[in-house]
Design a protein around this motif. Sequence first.
Motif, PDB file in Angstrom:
ATOM      1  N   ASP A 243      73.192  17.859  35.998  1.00 10.41           N
ATOM      2  CA  ASP A 243      72.781  19.138  36.581  1.00 10.41           C
ATOM      3  C   ASP A 243      71.282  19.381  36.431  1.00 10.41           C
ATOM      4  O   ASP A 243      70.707  20.177  37.165  1.00 10.41           O
ATOM      5  CB  ASP A 243      73.540  20.298  35.939  1.00 10.41           C
ATOM      6  CG  ASP A 243      74.963  20.425  36.457  1.00 10.41           C
ATOM      7  OD1 ASP A 243      75.268  19.821  37.512  1.00 10.41           O
ATOM      8  OD2 ASP A 243      75.764  21.119  35.809  1.00 10.41           O
ATOM      9  N   LEU A 244      70.658  18.688  35.492  1.00  7.38           N
ATOM     10  CA  LEU A 244      69.228  18.868  35.249  1.00  7.38           C
ATOM     11  C   LEU A 244      68.363  17.952  36.111  1.00  7.38           C
ATOM     12  O   LEU A 244      67.152  18.082  36.137  1.00  7.38           O
ATOM     13  CB  LEU A 244      68.916  18.656  33.768  1.00  7.38           C
ATOM     14  CG  LEU A 244      69.613  19.644  32.825  1.00  7.38           C
ATOM     15  CD1 LEU A 244      69.478  19.203  31.379  1.00  7.38           C
ATOM     16  CD2 LEU A 244      69.062  21.048  33.023  1.00  7.38           C
TER      17      LEU A 244
ATOM     18  N   THR B   8      67.430  16.168  39.960  1.00  6.49           N
ATOM     19  CA  THR B   8      67.585  16.362  41.397  1.00  6.49           C
ATOM     20  C   THR B   8      68.578  15.321  41.906  1.00  6.49           C
ATOM     21  O   THR B   8      68.855  14.330  41.231  1.00  6.49           O
ATOM     22  CB  THR B   8      66.238  16.189  42.137  1.00  6.49           C
ATOM     23  OG1 THR B   8      65.763  14.856  41.930  1.00  6.49           O
ATOM     24  CG2 THR B   8      65.218  17.204  41.679  1.00  6.49           C
TER      25      THR B   8
ATOM     26  N   ARG C 249      64.119  21.086  37.990  1.00  5.92           N
ATOM     27  CA  ARG C 249      64.939  19.871  37.879  1.00  5.92           C
ATOM     28  C   ARG C 249      64.048  18.660  37.596  1.00  5.92           C
ATOM     29  O   ARG C 249      62.897  18.594  38.021  1.00  5.92           O
ATOM     30  CB  ARG C 249      65.708  19.602  39.170  1.00  5.92           C
ATOM     31  CG  ARG C 249      66.724  20.653  39.551  1.00  5.92           C
ATOM     32  CD  ARG C 249      68.117  20.172  39.243  1.00  5.92           C
ATOM     33  NE  ARG C 249      69.193  20.949  39.793  1.00  5.92           N
ATOM     34  CZ  ARG C 249      69.590  22.137  39.368  1.00  5.92           C
ATOM     35  NH1 ARG C 249      68.944  22.746  38.431  1.00  5.92           N
ATOM     36  NH2 ARG C 249      70.645  22.722  39.903  1.00  5.92           N
TER      37      ARG C 249
END
Length: 147
Positions: free
Chosen positions: A25-26, A28, A118
């Motif tokens: 989730d962190l 891209t 991100r």
Amino acid sequence: MADKWEIKRRLADAINDHDVPRMLDLFTENAVFVSPVGLAEGREQIAWIFEQFFKGFPDLHLTVWYEATGTDNPLVVEWTGTGTQTGPFLLPDGRELEPTGRRITLRGTCASFIENGRVVTHREYFDQLELYTQLGLHLAKDDPASA
């Protein structure tokens, strides 16, 4: 929006928790991960690389001991990774090293480029030979070519 160092620290926490979905989730969608074990492009490939380490070292833990907080991008940290190889570990030639029970202590550094909250690019640097030596592996000299 979260500050860049907060994102970097959340990534370290997710790695230490072996929480691959939280890690991804962190990043891209098309993030690039570069390390001595290879190049990964996109979340799926990044997940695969981390899963190999987590499988081989179920207790893998990174301790960040230096943050270059004077920089904006990339965000650079130095760390020490520790763990015990109690699971199979993928080697560069495609073979799996069966569990050795050996403990590793590996020093490294990483640089993360973060845009819009991100990670776009993450680069890990560590001595792969140091890792393999601690696992009991050794360099082998190829047979000399025939003259």
